[in-house]
Design a protein around this motif. Structure first.
Motif, mmCIF file in Angstrom:
data_model
loop_
_atom_site.group_PDB
_atom_site.id
_atom_site.type_symbol
_atom_site.label_atom_id
_atom_site.label_comp_id
_atom_site.label_asym_id
_atom_site.label_seq_id
_atom_site.Cartn_x
_atom_site.Cartn_y
_atom_site.Cartn_z
ATOM 1 N N GLN A 18 0.853 -1.187 0.000
ATOM 2 C CA GLN A 18 0.000 0.000 0.000
ATOM 3 C C GLN A 18 0.888 1.235 0.000
ATOM 4 O OE1 GLN A 18 -2.499 -0.435 3.467
ATOM 5 N NE2 GLN A 18 -3.525 -2.257 2.646
ATOM 6 N N LYS A 19 0.340 2.363 -0.437
ATOM 7 C CA LYS A 19 1.118 3.602 -0.526
ATOM 8 C C LYS A 19 1.844 3.904 0.782
ATOM 9 C CE LYS A 19 -1.614 6.008 -4.007
ATOM 10 N NZ LYS A 19 -2.444 7.194 -4.287
ATOM 11 N N ARG A 20 1.203 3.660 1.893
ATOM 12 C CA ARG A 20 1.794 3.987 3.200
ATOM 13 C C ARG A 20 3.044 3.155 3.500
ATOM 14 N NH1 ARG A 20 -2.410 1.191 7.462
ATOM 15 N NH2 ARG A 20 -2.641 -0.734 6.275
ATOM 16 N N ASP A 21 3.292 2.078 2.751
ATOM 17 C CA ASP A 21 4.463 1.230 2.967
ATOM 18 C C ASP A 21 5.717 1.773 2.287
ATOM 19 O OD1 ASP A 21 2.744 -0.594 4.274
ATOM 20 O OD2 ASP A 21 2.316 -1.613 2.361
ATOM 21 N N LEU A 22 5.557 2.747 1.412
ATOM 22 C CA LEU A 22 6.700 3.249 0.645
ATOM 23 C C LEU A 22 7.795 3.809 1.544
ATOM 24 C CD1 LEU A 22 8.127 3.872 -2.021
ATOM 25 C CD2 LEU A 22 6.790 6.001 -2.143
ATOM 26 N N ALA A 23 7.452 4.505 2.605
ATOM 27 C CA ALA A 23 8.470 5.112 3.471
ATOM 28 C C ALA A 23 9.353 4.047 4.121
ATOM 29 C CB ALA A 23 7.818 5.988 4.533
ATOM 30 N N ALA A 24 8.757 2.999 4.652
ATOM 31 C CA ALA A 24 9.536 1.929 5.290
ATOM 32 C C ALA A 24 10.396 1.208 4.260
ATOM 33 C CB ALA A 24 8.615 0.943 6.000
ATOM 34 N N PHE A 25 9.846 0.969 3.077
ATOM 35 C CA PHE A 25 10.601 0.319 2.006
ATOM 36 C C PHE A 25 11.779 1.198 1.578
ATOM 37 C CE2 PHE A 25 11.332 -0.410 -2.563
ATOM 38 C CZ PHE A 25 11.706 -1.744 -2.524
ATOM 39 N N THR A 26 11.537 2.494 1.434
ATOM 40 C CA THR A 26 12.588 3.419 1.028
ATOM 41 C C THR A 26 13.702 3.468 2.067
ATOM 42 O OG1 THR A 26 11.040 4.746 -0.252
ATOM 43 C CG2 THR A 26 13.096 5.826 0.405
ATOM 44 N N ALA A 27 13.344 3.524 3.345
ATOM 45 C CA ALA A 27 14.362 3.541 4.408
ATOM 46 C C ALA A 27 15.217 2.280 4.341
ATOM 47 C CB ALA A 27 13.685 3.663 5.773
ATOM 48 N N TRP A 28 14.588 1.129 4.146
ATOM 49 C CA TRP A 28 15.326 -0.134 4.051
ATOM 50 C C TRP A 28 16.265 -0.114 2.844
ATOM 51 C CZ3 TRP A 28 14.375 -3.949 0.161
ATOM 52 C CH2 TRP A 28 15.125 -5.121 0.312
ATOM 53 N N LEU A 29 15.745 0.244 1.679
ATOM 54 C CA LEU A 29 16.528 0.178 0.448
ATOM 55 C C LEU A 29 17.676 1.187 0.429
ATOM 56 C CD1 LEU A 29 15.426 -0.905 -2.889
ATOM 57 C CD2 LEU A 29 16.551 1.312 -2.879
ATOM 58 N N THR A 30 17.478 2.333 1.029
ATOM 59 C CA THR A 30 18.498 3.389 0.948
ATOM 60 C C THR A 30 19.463 3.399 2.123
ATOM 61 O OG1 THR A 30 17.049 5.020 2.025
ATOM 62 C CG2 THR A 30 16.998 4.918 -0.398
ATOM 63 N N ARG A 31 19.095 2.784 3.266
ATOM 64 C CA ARG A 31 19.937 2.922 4.459
ATOM 65 C C ARG A 31 20.401 1.611 5.087
ATOM 66 N NH1 ARG A 31 16.165 7.517 5.944
ATOM 67 N NH2 ARG A 31 14.996 6.022 7.162
ATOM 68 N N SER A 32 19.738 0.508 4.817
ATOM 69 C CA SER A 32 20.076 -0.730 5.518
ATOM 70 C C SER A 32 21.414 -1.302 5.073
ATOM 71 C CB SER A 32 18.989 -1.787 5.307
ATOM 72 O OG SER A 32 19.356 -2.989 5.968
ATOM 73 N N ASP A 33 22.270 -1.606 6.040
ATOM 74 C CA ASP A 33 23.548 -2.246 5.739
ATOM 75 C C ASP A 33 23.347 -3.637 5.146
ATOM 76 O OD1 ASP A 33 25.007 -0.074 6.633
ATOM 77 O OD2 ASP A 33 25.162 -0.848 8.678
ATOM 78 N N ARG A 34 22.196 -4.261 5.386
ATOM 79 C CA ARG A 34 21.921 -5.598 4.863
ATOM 80 C C ARG A 34 21.614 -5.598 3.372
ATOM 81 N NH1 ARG A 34 17.580 -7.145 6.992
ATOM 82 N NH2 ARG A 34 17.136 -5.240 8.071
ATOM 83 N N MET A 35 21.485 -4.429 2.771
ATOM 84 C CA MET A 35 21.274 -4.351 1.318
ATOM 85 C C MET A 35 22.469 -4.899 0.546
ATOM 86 S SD MET A 35 18.300 -3.387 0.477
ATOM 87 C CE MET A 35 18.620 -3.112 -1.248
ATOM 88 N N VAL A 36 23.618 -5.010 1.205
ATOM 89 C CA VAL A 36 24.812 -5.558 0.551
ATOM 90 C C VAL A 36 24.519 -6.958 -0.015
ATOM 91 C CG1 VAL A 36 25.844 -6.599 2.615
ATOM 92 C CG2 VAL A 36 27.310 -5.817 0.749
ATOM 93 N N HIS A 37 23.593 -7.675 0.588
ATOM 94 C CA HIS A 37 23.282 -9.042 0.167
ATOM 95 C C HIS A 37 22.233 -9.114 -0.941
ATOM 96 C CE1 HIS A 37 25.748 -10.430 3.395
ATOM 97 N NE2 HIS A 37 24.987 -9.863 4.297
ATOM 98 N N VAL A 38 21.613 -8.000 -1.268
ATOM 99 C CA VAL A 38 20.572 -8.013 -2.304
ATOM 100 C C VAL A 38 20.810 -6.913 -3.334
ATOM 101 C CG1 VAL A 38 18.767 -9.208 -1.018
ATOM 102 C CG2 VAL A 38 19.014 -6.747 -0.734
#
Length: 182
Positions: A18-38
């Motif tokens: 849902q639209k309201r999920d975009l902020a949490a998704f954006t924070a994960w994709l742009t800031r999470s150190d675990r993105m190194v694996h994906v």
């Protein structure tokens, strides 16, 4: 917004994005150190495009990532679902937990529910997971789910281990999900 069903477990609600999920998704994709694996961290633009692609995935395939939320708080904790991008070997059971929600067994609980739904409702089984050899947390989750290493491969220019999951009706999968779906 999406044709995604709602799956409910003891602690979680899995629903379409849902639209309201975009902020949490954006924070994960742009800031999470675990993105190194994906594939590495992305930009806000990447998050926007990825989020919309996720909605399109539901429209195109009739399945995709569920947004995983806590039943009590309604807070988005991550994404778990079935994806099948171009050049993928077959549909994949995939999970991404947002920062602060790891280590609570949410990914395990959600993955059990999705594996059951995908097998029972869509006939997609047994699913695979494509995991970076360096992603220790996802490797442990695959093992906990009973997935077995099938082969090593390169997908989207990334080295992965292809794990084959239990069929949804395998007695071990049934035992894992017992009581999970409410």
């Amino acid at each position: 917004m999406t044709p995604a069903p709602t799956l409910t477990t003891a602690r979680l609600v899995l629903r379409g994005p849902q639209k309201r999920d975009l902020a949490a998704f954006t924070a994960w994709l742009t800031r999470s150190d675990r993105m190194v694996h994906v594939g590495g961290k992305g930009t806000e633009r990447d998050a926007w495009r990825g989020f919309l692609a996720g909605i399109g995935h539901w429209q195109w395939h009739g399945y995709g990532f569920f947004t995983v939320t806590e039943r009590k708080s309604g807070v988005a904790t991550g994404r778990v679902g079935v994806i099948n991008h171009i050049e993928w070997p077959q549909p994949e059971l995939a999970w991404h937990m947002f920062d602060g929600f790891e280590g609570k067994s949410y990914a395990f609980e959600a993955a059990c529910a999705v594996r059951d739904w995908a097998g029972r409702t869509l006939g997609l089984e047994p699913l695979v997971s494509l995991i970076s050899p360096a992603n220790a947390r996802s490797l442990r989750l695959a093992a906990r789910l009973g997935a077995m290493e099938d082969r090593r491969d390169v997908v989207d220019d990334e080295k992965v281990i292809v794990f084959r999951h239990l069929s949804y009706d395998d007695p071990r999968a049934v035992a894992q999900g017992a009581g999970a779906i409410v």
